[in-house]
Design a protein around this motif. Structure first.
Motif, PDB file in Angstrom:
ATOM      1  N   ALA A 215       0.811  -1.210   0.000  1.00 18.50           N
ATOM      2  CA  ALA A 215       0.000   0.000   0.000  1.00 18.50           C
ATOM      3  C   ALA A 215       0.847   1.263   0.000  1.00 18.50           C
ATOM      4  O   ALA A 215       0.302   2.374   0.037  1.00 18.50           O
ATOM      5  N   VAL A 216       2.162   1.117  -0.052  1.00 19.51           N
ATOM      6  CA  VAL A 216       3.060   2.270   0.033  1.00 19.51           C
ATOM      7  C   VAL A 216       3.761   2.540  -1.293  1.00 19.51           C
ATOM      8  O   VAL A 216       3.765   3.662  -1.788  1.00 19.51           O
ATOM      9  N   VAL A 217       4.387   1.514  -1.876  1.00 22.48           N
ATOM     10  CA  VAL A 217       5.144   1.674  -3.118  1.00 22.48           C
ATOM     11  C   VAL A 217       4.335   1.099  -4.278  1.00 22.48           C
ATOM     12  O   VAL A 217       3.954  -0.078  -4.246  1.00 22.48           O
ATOM     13  N   PRO A 218       4.065   1.873  -5.318  1.00 18.31           N
ATOM     14  CA  PRO A 218       3.242   1.399  -6.432  1.00 18.31           C
ATOM     15  C   PRO A 218       4.012   0.480  -7.375  1.00 18.31           C
ATOM     16  O   PRO A 218       5.252   0.445  -7.379  1.00 18.31           O
ATOM     17  N   GLU A 219       3.280  -0.233  -8.197  1.00 18.86           N
ATOM     18  CA  GLU A 219       3.894  -1.131  -9.181  1.00 18.86           C
ATOM     19  C   GLU A 219       4.798  -0.366 -10.150  1.00 18.86           C
ATOM     20  O   GLU A 219       5.785  -0.914 -10.657  1.00 18.86           O
ATOM     21  N   ALA A 220       4.491   0.892 -10.393  1.00 19.99           N
ATOM     22  CA  ALA A 220       5.312   1.712 -11.289  1.00 19.99           C
ATOM     23  C   ALA A 220       6.749   1.813 -10.792  1.00 19.99           C
ATOM     24  O   ALA A 220       7.685   1.919 -11.590  1.00 19.99           O
ATOM     25  N   SER A 221       6.932   1.773  -9.494  1.00 17.94           N
ATOM     26  CA  SER A 221       8.280   1.822  -8.932  1.00 17.94           C
ATOM     27  C   SER A 221       9.061   0.573  -9.317  1.00 17.94           C
ATOM     28  O   SER A 221      10.238   0.646  -9.704  1.00 17.94           O
ATOM     29  N   HIS A 222       8.414  -0.576  -9.227  1.00 20.74           N
ATOM     30  CA  HIS A 222       9.066  -1.839  -9.570  1.00 20.74           C
ATOM     31  C   HIS A 222       9.418  -1.873 -11.058  1.00 20.74           C
ATOM     32  O   HIS A 222      10.512  -2.305 -11.443  1.00 20.74           O
ATOM     33  N   ARG A 223       8.509  -1.398 -11.888  1.00 17.25           N
ATOM     34  CA  ARG A 223       8.773  -1.382 -13.329  1.00 17.25           C
ATOM     35  C   ARG A 223       9.949  -0.464 -13.659  1.00 17.25           C
ATOM     36  O   ARG A 223      10.803  -0.800 -14.488  1.00 17.25           O
ATOM     37  N   ALA A 224      10.010   0.693 -13.003  1.00 18.17           N
ATOM     38  CA  ALA A 224      11.113   1.631 -13.246  1.00 18.17           C
ATOM     39  C   ALA A 224      12.442   1.022 -12.831  1.00 18.17           C
ATOM     40  O   ALA A 224      13.469   1.218 -13.499  1.00 18.17           O
ATOM     41  N   LEU A 225      12.421   0.272 -11.747  1.00 15.38           N
ATOM     42  CA  LEU A 225      13.648  -0.376 -11.273  1.00 15.38           C
ATOM     43  C   LEU A 225      14.164  -1.379 -12.298  1.00 15.38           C
ATOM     44  O   LEU A 225      15.342  -1.349 -12.682  1.00 15.38           O
ATOM     45  N   LEU A 226      13.311  -2.265 -12.743  1.00 14.26           N
ATOM     46  CA  LEU A 226      13.731  -3.299 -13.682  1.00 14.26           C
ATOM     47  C   LEU A 226      14.139  -2.697 -15.028  1.00 14.26           C
ATOM     48  O   LEU A 226      15.080  -3.181 -15.675  1.00 14.26           O
ATOM     49  N   ARG A 227      13.471  -1.644 -15.416  1.00 11.38           N
ATOM     50  CA  ARG A 227      13.798  -0.983 -16.681  1.00 11.38           C
ATOM     51  C   ARG A 227      15.157  -0.279 -16.605  1.00 11.38           C
ATOM     52  O   ARG A 227      15.912  -0.253 -17.586  1.00 11.38           O
TER      53      ARG A 227
END
Length: 270
Positions: A215-227
């Motif tokens: 509920a704190v870090v959105p999925e967009a953060s994970h995608r940006a990391l992997l990218r």
């Protein structure tokens, strides 16, 4: 990083400055090496939290024989007003100083962190010769788009409700500030941008621990990391029973075991 909605209410004013001792649970600590004096892991806590939130993780990793260092990041462990007045550069510099101190004493240094601490670990890895990176739900994006306006809103709304405690385990509790300083949110934004800019510089292996619900870090953060990790070997380890603060949650044994394995692989690789 998901923040509470910015309210249309009377702002909560900052109280007068006063000296506050850091509670014992939130003080920085070090665990000596027991068998692997050439290896150290620097573990970084998240925004508004403190060393208590990563102690079990740190102790579990230290059980493999390496040294562990857990600093208290600037602005934390005292009052939310202190964090409101703490800039991103000061926090980033403190992390680099901790990593540099570890590098001066140990051949292999791993940086690890959760949430904001994960972003700081990535930022350090882009500029220091670390052996590996371990990140738990690292915060490279805000969940609330209004958070980007924090540099301006901080003058109108000094603080928001707490964001800590996103944990599935009903018996776990995160020690953190009772308010979220908007000035601190502005600093986190700068940390996020610096960390994302540096992702392409990282060559050390990165282990990403990702909770099933956050509920704190959105999925967009994970995608940006992997990218952004274009040069680093990456392994994603799902944490199926945990929420954001996975270092205090139901998958802690899995987190510890996978962290130990990642450290061992990095040392062999290096």
């Amino acid at each position: 990083m998901r923040l509470p909605p910015f309210p249309r209410v009377r702002p909560v004013p900052a109280s007068p400055s006063r000296a506050v001792d850091v509670p014992e649970a939130q003080r920085p600590f070090r665990l000596p090496a027991a068998g692997r004096p050439d290896v150290a892991v620097v573990v970084l806590h998240g925004f508004t939290s403190g060393p208590a939130s990563v102690r079990a993780w740190a102790e579990g990793v230290a059980g493999a024989g390496c040294a562990v260092r857990v600093p208290l990041l600037p602005g934390h462990g005292t009052r939310w007003e202190d964090l409101a007045a703490t800039g991103a550069d000061r926090i980033r510099a403190a992390v680099r100083a901790e990593v540099d101190a570890a590098l001066a004493e140990h051949r292999h240094v791993v940086v690890a962190g959760i949430s904001m601490g994960g972003a700081l670990a990535l930022d350090a890895a882009a500029h220091r010769p670390v052996a590996a990176v371990l990140v738990v739900n690292p915060a490279l994006r805000f969940g609330n788009p209004l958070a980007h306006a924090a540099p301006l809103l901080r003058h109108v709304v000094p603080s928001l409700p707490a964001i800590a405690g996103d944990i599935a385990d009903p018996e776990a509790r995160e020690i953190a500030y009772e308010r979220t300083p908007v000035g601190g949110v502005a600093a986190v934004g700068r940390i996020q941008r610096a960390a994302e800019r540096g992702l392409g510089r990282i060559t050390a292996p990165v282990t990403v621990f990702r909770s099933a619900q956050d509920a704190v870090v959105p999925e967009a953060s994970h995608r940006a990391l992997l990218r952004g990790l274009t040069r680093a070997p990456v392994e994603v380890v799902p944490l199926p029973r945990s929420r954001h603060v996975a270092t205090l949650d139901l998958d802690l044994p899995l987190l510890i075991a996978a962290s130990r394995d990642a450290v061992a692989r990095a040392v062999r690789r290096d």
